[in-house]
Write a protein that holds these residues in place. Sequence first.
Motif, PDB file in Angstrom:
ATOM      1  N   ALA A 196       0.884  -1.199  -0.148  1.00  0.00           N
ATOM      2  CA  ALA A 196       0.170   0.023  -0.115  1.00  0.00           C
ATOM      3  C   ALA A 196       0.930   1.157  -0.057  1.00  0.00           C
ATOM      4  CB  ALA A 196      -0.752  -0.016   1.219  1.00  0.00           C
ATOM      5  N   LEU A 217      -3.728   6.750  -4.149  1.00  0.00           N
ATOM      6  CA  LEU A 217      -3.291   5.824  -3.293  1.00  0.00           C
ATOM      7  C   LEU A 217      -3.069   4.548  -4.265  1.00  0.00           C
ATOM      8  CD1 LEU A 217      -6.309   5.038  -0.996  1.00  0.00           C
ATOM      9  CD2 LEU A 217      -4.152   5.705  -0.642  1.00  0.00           C
ATOM     10  N   ALA A 220      -4.434   0.184  -4.294  1.00  0.00           N
ATOM     11  CA  ALA A 220      -5.752   0.131  -3.618  1.00  0.00           C
ATOM     12  C   ALA A 220      -6.995  -0.090  -4.572  1.00  0.00           C
ATOM     13  CB  ALA A 220      -6.109   1.454  -3.112  1.00  0.00           C
ATOM     14  N   CYS A 271      -3.417   1.944   4.120  1.00  0.00           N
ATOM     15  CA  CYS A 271      -3.917   2.685   3.118  1.00  0.00           C
ATOM     16  C   CYS A 271      -4.254   3.915   4.104  1.00  0.00           C
ATOM     17  CB  CYS A 271      -5.039   2.299   2.279  1.00  0.00           C
ATOM     18  SG  CYS A 271      -4.611   1.454   1.052  1.00  0.00           S
TER      19      CYS A 271
END
Length: 290
Positions: A196, A217, A220, A271
């Motif tokens: 992540a 991100l 993800a 995350c």
Amino acid sequence: MKPAEFTYYRPESVGEALHGLATLPDPKPLAGGQSLLTLMNLRLARPATLLDIGRFTELARVFDDTEALVLGALVRHRTCETDPLVAARAPLLHAAAGHIGHLGIRNQGTIGGSLAHADPAAELPLAAVTLGATVHVESATRGKRALSAEELFVSFYANSLEPDELITWITVPAIRPGQGWGFVEYARQHGDYALAGAGVLLSLDARGRIAGLRIGLLNAADRPLLFDEREGTAPVLGELPEPRLWEGLGWRLAALSEPSHPDTEYVKALCASAISEAAEAATERAGENT
């Protein structure tokens, strides 16, 4: 394993490469080869023609363009990691490049190749989306066009380029006074595939309150995820950038992610932590960059 049979073609110019993409049977551009050659060895990619563009020095340049940094598609990851101009004008890109694989990979891999490969766990696609980069592509028959980084990525290892189009240049907005950035990546060890990660670009107004925010991100979803004023971060505009705010925002945005990892909740927690940590770093840098 070894790759399936293919024809090797080495054009001498960008124009010749574009002509080859338009006329040769099933052509695939070869830049650094750090992703493509692995796929070919595994027989997951079987292009009929390899079109080697890796020696085009004109596309290996980095230069300043007033309010933006312009990078040729063949700029190596190692250049992004070590070039003082990249570090000064696009520090998030500079930081992200240092997390890519190992030194041998960074010496050969290219920014254009990474963007075209469209791996949702890759660092440079995340940086491009977070920074609002523009990807310039060319075709012998279609001419030139410009795509936002968001428009380029379609799904896992899929981009929006036409078969005869080639990425030639990438324009990255330069960091401005009052802006700060943060980049955080979690992997089992440095150089491993990212579990992540998050990139944050934060703008503060004269009162020290949030005037703009972009959060990206990696790993993800099926593409790099971007959250900004249009995507649910608007409630923080005008707020003071405090750790409690970033922690809550991290969990809220992580809940919107769709990681492909078997342990979904674990990756979502990573995350959330990456967003909070990157945002706090961005806050500190924004305060210093006045």
